[in-house]
Design a protein around this motif. Structure first.
Motif, PDB file in Angstrom:
ATOM      1  N   ILE A  66       0.866  -1.184   0.000  1.00 45.17           N
ATOM      2  CA  ILE A  66       0.000   0.000   0.000  1.00 45.17           C
ATOM      3  C   ILE A  66       0.897   1.226   0.000  1.00 45.17           C
ATOM      4  CG2 ILE A  66      -1.877   1.208   1.182  1.00 45.17           C
ATOM      5  CD1 ILE A  66      -2.376  -1.465   2.721  1.00 45.17           C
ATOM      6  N   MET A  67       0.894   1.957  -1.085  1.00 43.84           N
ATOM      7  CA  MET A  67       1.701   3.170  -1.162  1.00 43.84           C
ATOM      8  C   MET A  67       1.017   4.278  -0.368  1.00 43.84           C
ATOM      9  SD  MET A  67       4.225   2.181  -3.084  1.00 43.84           S
ATOM     10  CE  MET A  67       5.011   3.755  -3.407  1.00 43.84           C
ATOM     11  N   TYR A  68       1.812   5.031   0.402  1.00 44.65           N
ATOM     12  CA  TYR A  68       1.224   6.138   1.175  1.00 44.65           C
ATOM     13  C   TYR A  68       0.529   7.139   0.250  1.00 44.65           C
ATOM     14  CZ  TYR A  68       4.230   4.470   4.988  1.00 44.65           C
ATOM     15  OH  TYR A  68       4.833   3.715   5.939  1.00 44.65           O
ATOM     16  N   LYS A  69       1.113   7.350  -0.924  1.00 45.78           N
ATOM     17  CA  LYS A  69       0.541   8.340  -1.839  1.00 45.78           C
ATOM     18  C   LYS A  69      -0.828   7.909  -2.365  1.00 45.78           C
ATOM     19  CE  LYS A  69       2.927   6.489  -5.898  1.00 45.78           C
ATOM     20  NZ  LYS A  69       3.898   6.765  -6.990  1.00 45.78           N
ATOM     21  N   ASP A  70      -1.136   6.611  -2.234  1.00 43.21           N
ATOM     22  CA  ASP A  70      -2.432   6.109  -2.693  1.00 43.21           C
ATOM     23  C   ASP A  70      -3.461   6.024  -1.566  1.00 43.21           C
ATOM     24  OD1 ASP A  70      -1.559   5.781  -5.315  1.00 43.21           O
ATOM     25  OD2 ASP A  70      -0.789   3.766  -4.919  1.00 43.21           O
ATOM     26  N   CYS A  71      -3.080   6.431  -0.380  1.00 44.78           N
ATOM     27  CA  CYS A  71      -3.991   6.335   0.774  1.00 44.78           C
ATOM     28  C   CYS A  71      -4.966   7.525   0.804  1.00 44.78           C
ATOM     29  CB  CYS A  71      -3.204   6.289   2.074  1.00 44.78           C
ATOM     30  SG  CYS A  71      -2.275   4.751   2.296  1.00 44.78           S
ATOM     31  N   ILE A  72      -6.214   7.203   1.079  1.00 42.53           N
ATOM     32  CA  ILE A  72      -7.228   8.246   1.270  1.00 42.53           C
ATOM     33  C   ILE A  72      -7.213   8.718   2.715  1.00 42.53           C
ATOM     34  CG2 ILE A  72      -9.695   8.759   1.147  1.00 42.53           C
ATOM     35  CD1 ILE A  72      -9.903   6.508  -0.974  1.00 42.53           C
ATOM     36  N   THR A 142       3.299  13.342   0.745  1.00 39.77           N
ATOM     37  CA  THR A 142       2.594  14.418   0.057  1.00 39.77           C
ATOM     38  C   THR A 142       3.530  15.560  -0.336  1.00 39.77           C
ATOM     39  OG1 THR A 142       2.081  15.576   2.144  1.00 39.77           O
ATOM     40  CG2 THR A 142       0.531  13.881   1.408  1.00 39.77           C
ATOM     41  N   LEU A 143       4.767  15.494   0.128  1.00 34.52           N
ATOM     42  CA  LEU A 143       5.728  16.557  -0.150  1.00 34.52           C
ATOM     43  C   LEU A 143       6.456  16.298  -1.456  1.00 34.52           C
ATOM     44  CD1 LEU A 143       7.311  16.781   3.434  1.00 34.52           C
ATOM     45  CD2 LEU A 143       5.503  18.237   2.484  1.00 34.52           C
ATOM     46  N   PRO A 144       7.075  17.329  -2.022  1.00 37.13           N
ATOM     47  CA  PRO A 144       7.941  17.102  -3.190  1.00 37.13           C
ATOM     48  C   PRO A 144       9.047  16.115  -2.838  1.00 37.13           C
ATOM     49  CG  PRO A 144       7.527  19.449  -2.869  1.00 37.13           C
ATOM     50  CD  PRO A 144       6.962  18.761  -1.677  1.00 37.13           C
TER      51      PRO A 144
END
Length: 886
Positions: A66-72, A142-144
C-alpha cells in the motif's frame, strides 16, 4: 520455518525499510459486503514510502503493498462489535494497492485499482506509537521528492540515536571500541541504513531493521583483503570493504558503504588501516599497469581493476563496471579470431564506429548551443545494465521500472540485434558489462533459467533465452568463452590502450575528447557540478536524479596516453624468482667520491672517474688496473666511450676532455660551457655527443671541437643528469634531469640534426617533477622507458612514447644511481646507505635488497645479464666491486 519472501527489492529504488509488526489483517473491498471479508495473520512492514503485508504460512498468496501516496485516510478504528480489550485497529483506506509475488512467482506487479479498506490489529506493538510513525511517513509522501527525502533522512537519524549497539554482539569482551559511524549499506537499487562499529579487531555493521538473519555483520580486520574509497552519487562518501570468507566454496565477500560526509568516510578509512591487525598491502596503479603491460595480468582482470579504481562497482548500478564491445561478427558460422576484420576499432567510441551516423551527430553538434554534446545517451546506465541482466536479476528490473518488465520487442532478445542497434540507432551507444567475458559464470545471464514470462514479441514468439550468433552453437558457455578469448587476443592486447584512453584516460575530456568524437552530456562528467553549492533543494534533487539516470563518466585515471601491452610472458616463466647476488671482485682506485662509470662493451674494461680528477681503467678478465691517470685539478663528472678508442670526459672546469687511450694522453680540450660540465651521453648510432651543464645549457656535438655544436638548448635550471637513446630509425631521444626535479624529454630528427649545423629548439615534454632534485636518469636498452630517481627518495619509470608513469616506488632513503640490466627485466638502484635494490619490471616490485657498500653507492653498471658493477664507499676506501647474479 517458512522463508520470508519480503526483500528490499520489492520497494522503490532507495526506499528504506524501518521495521515490521505481527498483525491480523482484514481486507474489505468496496464492492463487497462488510461481512464478506478476507482475514489473515502475518507481518506488516513499515517502509518510507509504503506498507507491505506478508501473510503467514501462505506462500502462494501475494504480498500486498500500500503506497502512502495512494492512501485516502490512515486512522484509528474503534471496533464496537467486540467487548474484548484489543478494540483498537489501524484503518487504512486507499484508492489502489499492489499485489506482488503472486503464487510465489517473479512476475509484473498487479495493480488493483479500486478503493479498499485494510484493518490491522497489532499483536504486541502499541497502536498509538505505530500510528504516529505511519502518519508521519504518510505526510512525507505528500511533499515534493526532495523534501520527502529530507524528512525520511531526519527519521533515520532519529532512529539511529535511539538504537544502541549491544555489547554482547562483540566477538570478545576484551575488544576496544575505536570509532562509530552512521552509514548506509549499498546494494543494487537498495539503501539500508545502519551503524558501523569499529573495534581494534573487528568491523561490525548493525542494520536498523531485521532484514538480515543476524543482527550484526562481523568482519575480522585481519581477513580484510581490500579497502578502497569510492564516489557515490557524485560525492566522495563511499567505502568498499572486501574480505576473505575463509570458506573454499564461498567467494570473497564485499560490503559497500555510504557515509554522511567525506570527513566521516576518510576517518573510518584511517581508523581501519591504523589497526595492528590490518595487513592489506595495496598495489599501486603503476605496478598493476606494469604487470598488465608485461602479460602478468589478463586484459579482463586489468579492466576490472581500472573500473574499481574509477569508482565503478557491482554494488552500484549507476556506476556499474563497463567493458567494450570487441567482436563485430555475429552472423558467421565460425568466428575467425585470427582475422582482424572481426574486431571492433578500439580507437573509436561506439558512437563513432558508424561514419554515416557520426556525420549526422556532428551536424547536430554544430547546430547546438552550449554546452554541446555528441551523444545524448550514455554507454552505461542502470537501465542499460539491467537490459543485459534482466533474465538473471528480474527483481532488479521490476524494482527499477515500477513493477513492470520492458516491452518484449525492446528487450535483450538477440546479441546480433543489440550490436546492430548500437551501430545504427541515433540514441544507442551502450558498451558491454563484465558478464559478457566472465567464463566462470558460463553466460548464465543469457538464459531464462527461472522460466519467467516476459511476454511475446510482435511475431508471437515468447521471450525466452537470448539468441546467440551461429558461431556460439547455441551455447552461452561457448559464446562467453570465445568473447573472452577475443578479449585476450593479440589484436585486442595491442589496441586496448586506445579504448582505455577513451573511457578512463586523456581522451575522456577536453580537446582530446572532441578530436576523438567522445563528447557526452556535460552532467556526465565528474566535477561538472558542485552539488554543495546548489542551495535550491528542488534543483539539487532534480540534478541528482538526472545524473544518476543518465549515466556517469568514470573517474579520469590517466592524463596522458596509456601504454600498450607488450608480448605476453612465455609459458613456463616463473612469476617470481629467488635472486642471489655474490661478489666476485673488488678493487680501490680513487681518493674521493667516484662520479661516473662506463663499461667498454667489446673488451669489458671498466672506466671510472672521480672528484679527485683521475680516470682509471680496470680489466676484469686480467683482474688488474691497466690505466690510472690524473687529468684535472677539478672533479671529473662524467665519462663516455665512443667507438674510436677515445675516452670523453666532462670536467668541472667547464671543459670536455678527449683522451686518446692508445697514446695515453689528452688529444683535445673543448671549452664547452659557461659552468661545470655535469653530464655527458653518447649516441653511437649517429656518433653524436650530448653534454649538459650547470649553466642550464644542453649541447649536441658531431665532432670534438668548438665549432662542432649542431644543437643548443638553454634551460633555466642546472642540468644534473642526461641520457640518450635512439627511437626507431630517425629519432634521437634525450632525457634531461634538472636540479629543480623536472624530468624533460627532447626528441630530435636524426636526419635534420646531421644535415645542418644549426641550433635546434625542438619541442620537449615535461614528463614529471620530483619533489627534490633529480639524481640520475637512465633509458632502457630499447629507448622506450626512462627511469629517474631524486632527492625525494622516489623512483619513477616513465613510458617515453605515452609519457605515462608505469612505475613509482618511494624508498626509505635517497637513491643515488640507476642501471638497467641488459635484458631490461630489472632496474638496479643504489642508495646513499650502501643498499642495492633490484626492481623487477615484470613483477612491479622490489625482488631483492642487499648491502653492497657500507656507506653509499655512487654508480652502477651492467656487464651483461648476470654481472653488475658497483662503485661506492666502504669506510675510508672508494671501491669498485663486481657482482654476479645467480
Amino acid at each position: 520455518m517458512e522463508a520470508a519472501r519480503f526483500s528490499l527489492l520489492l520497494l522503490e529504488p532507495g526506499e528504506i525499510y524501518f521495521e515490521d509488526f505481527s498483525v491480523d489483517m482484514v481486507k474489505q473491498e468496496q464492492a463487497t459486503e462488510l461481512d464478506e471479508e478476507i482475514r489473515m495473520s502475518g507481518r506488516l512492514k513499515m517502509c518510507s514510502k509504503s506498507l507491505v503485508f506478508e501473510a503467514k504460512n501462505s506462500g502462494l498468496l501475494p504480498l500486498v503493498k500500500i503506497m502512502y501516496k495512494d492512501c485516502i485516510s490512515i486512522s484509528r478504528h474503534e471496533n464496537n462489535k467486540s467487548s474484548s480489550s484489543d478494540i483498537s485497529q489501524l484503518l487504512i483506506r486507499c484508492r489502489q494497492y499492489i499485489e506482488m509475488l503472486s503464487e510465489n512467482t517473479i512476475q509484473p506487479y498487479h495493480f488493483v485499482q479500486r478503493e479498499c479498506r485494510f484493518l490491522f490489529n497489532f499483536h504486541y506493538a502499541k497502536l498509538d506509537e505505530c500510528l504516529q510513525q505511519i502518519c508521519q511517513l504518510n505526510r512525507a509522501s505528500t511533499l515534493p521528492s526532495y523534501e520527502q527525502n529530507s524528512m525520511v533522512t531526519t527519521i533515520v537519524y532519529s532512529r539511529h540515536s535511539r538504537v544502541k549497539f549491544n555489547p554482547l554482539w562483540l566477538n570478545s569482551l576484551y575488544e576496544r571500541t575505536v570509532a562509530e559511524f552512521h552509514v548506509e549499506e549499498i546494494n543494487p537499487l537498495i539503501v539500508n541504513p545502519g551503524r558501523l562499529l569499529l573495534t581494534n579487531s573487528f568491523i561490525y555493521l548493525q542494520s536498523y531493521n531485521n532484514i538480515h538473519t543476524n543482527p550484526v555483520l562481523k568482519i575480522s580486520i585481519k581477513s580484510v583483503t581490500s579497502l578502497s574509497k569510492h564516489r557515490y552519487l557524485l560525492r566522495q562518501i563511499g567505502l568498499k570493504i572486501q574480505w576473505d570468507s575463509k570458506q573454499s566454496n564461498v567467494e570473497a565477500q564485499c560490503l559497500y558503504l555510504a557515509f554522511r560526509s567525506e570527513t566521516d568516510r576518510d576517518s573510518c578509512f584511517r581508523s581501519i588501516t591504523g589497526q595492528t591487525e590490518y595487513a592489506v598491502h595495496d598495489q599501486s596503479p603503476e605496478s598493476m599497469t606494469l604487470k598488465w603491460q608485461n602479460g602478468l595480468v589478463s586484459n579482463y582482470d586489468y579492466l576490472l581493476y581500472l573500473n574499481g579504481l574509477a569508482d565503478r562497482s557491482f554494488q552500484d548500478l549507476t556506476q556499474y563496471p563497463v567493458f567494450p564491445w570487441i567482436i563485430t561478427d555475429y552472423t558467421s558460422a565460425e568466428l575467425k579470431l585470427n582475422d582482424s576484420v572481426v574486431y571492433r576499432d578500439l580507437r573509436k567510441p561506439v558512437g563513432a564506429l558508424n561514419n554515416e551516423r557520426l556525420e549526422r551527430l556532428r551536424m547536430r553538434y554544430d547546430e547546438m548551443g552550449e554546452p554541446k554534446f555528441l551523444y545524448g545517451s550514455h554507454y552505461s546506465t542502470p537501465g542499460f545494465v539491467l537490459y543485459y541482466l534482466v533474465r538473471k536479476h528480474p527483481d532488479l528490473m521490476l524494482c527499477l521500472q515500477n513493477g513492470k518488465f520492458d516491452h518484449p520487442d525492446r528487450m535483450f532478445n538477440s546479441v546480433a540485434d543489440a550490436f546492430h542497434n548500437c551501430m545504427h540507432n541515433m540514441s544507442d551507444f551502450k558498451e558491454l558489462i563484465p558478464e559478457f567475458y566472465d567464463t566462470a559464470r558460463k553466460g548464465d545471464f543469457l538464459m531464462n533459467s527461472m522460466k519467467i514470462d516476459f511476454g511475446c514479441r510482435f511475431d508471437g514468439a515468447p521471450v525466452n533465452n537470448v539468441a546467440l550468433p551461429p558461431w556460439a552453437q547455441n551455447s552461452p558457455e561457448r559464446f562467453v568463452h570465445l568473447l573472452r578469448e577475443a578479449l585476450e587476443s593479440d589484436y585486442v592486447s595491442a589496441n586496448l590502450n586506445h579504448w582505455i584512453d577513451l573511457i578512463f584516460g586523456y581522451k575522456q575530456q577536453g580537446e582530446a575528447a572532441l578530436a576523438a568524437d567522445n563528447v557526452f552530456y556535460h552532467l556526465c562528467y565528474e566535477g561538472s557540478v558542485d552539488l554543495g553549492q546548489i542551495n535550491d533543494m528542488a534543483a539539487r534533487h532534480a540534478m541528482e536524479v538526472q545524473i544518476s539516470e543518465f549515466g556517469q563518466i568514470p573517474k579520469q585515471l590517466f592524463r596522458t596516453a596509456h601504454v600498450s601491452k607488450l608480448l605476453a610472458i612465455p609459458k613456463g616463466v616463473p612469476a617470481q624468482s629467488s635472486m642471489v647476488i655474490k661478489k666476485t671482485q673488488e678493487y680501490c682506485s680513487h681518493k674521493d667520491i667516484i662520479t661516473a662509470l662506463a663499461i667498454d662493451g667489446s673488451t669489458g674494461n671498466i672506466f671510472t672517474t672521480s672528484k679527485d680528477g683521475t680516470m682509471t681503467c680496470y680489466n676484469p678478465v686480467e683482474r688488474r688496473k691497466i690505466r690510472s691517470v690524473q687529468l684535472s685539478d677539478l672533479p671529473i663528472s662524467s665519462v663516455q666511450l665512443p667507438s674510436d678508442q677515445s675516452v670523453v670526459l666532462g670536467v668541472w672546469d667547464n671543459t670536455i676532455l678527449i683522451y686518446n687511450f692508445d697514446f695515453g694522453k689528452v688529444s683535445s680540450t673543448i671549452r664547452a660551457h659557461d659552468d661545470a660540465v655535469s653530464c655527458l651521453s653518447y649516441v653511437p648510432t649517429y656518433g653524436l655527443l650530448v653534454s649538459g651543464s650547470w649553466d642550464g645549457s644542453l649541447k649536441i656535438w658531431n665532432n670534438y671541437h668548438n665549432d662542432a655544436v649542431i644543437g643548443y638548448i638553454a634551460l633555466e635550471e642546472k642540468i644534473v643528469s642526461i641520457d640518450s637513446a635512439c627511437a626507431g630509425e630517425r629519432s634521437i631521444r634525450v632525457a634531461v634531469g634538472l636540479q629543480s626535479g623536472e624530468l624533460l624529454l627532447f626528441e630530435f630528427d636524426a636526419r635534420k640534426i646531421n644535415a645542418t649545423s644549426t641550433y635546434t629548439r625542438d619541442n620537449h615534454k615535461n614528463l614529471l617533477t620530483h619533489r627534490g632534485g633529480i639524481c640520475e636518469v637512465k633509458f632502457n636498452a630499447k629507448g622506450t622507458l626512462i627511469a629517474s630517481c631524486g632527492d625525494d627518495r622516489t623512483m619513477y619509470v616513465t613510458d617515453a612514447d605515452s609519457s605515462m608513469t608505469i612505475c613509482r616506488k618511494e624508498l626509505d632513503t635517497v637513491v643515488r644511481c640507476l642501471c638497467w640490466t641488459k635484458d631490461c627485466k630489472y632496474l638496479l638502484m643504489g642508495d646513499q646507505r650502501g643498499q642495492l635494490h633490484v626492481w623487477s619490471m615484470l613483477q612491479g616490485m622490489i625482488e631483492c635488497e642487499m648491502s653492497i657498500h657500507s656507506e653509499s653507492v655512487y654508480c652502477l653498471g651492467s656487464l651483461d645479464n648476470n654481472q653488475i658493477v658497483s662503485c661506492g664507499k666502504d669506510g675510508n676506501n672508494y671501491c669498485i666491486k663486481l657482482w654476479e647474479i645467480v
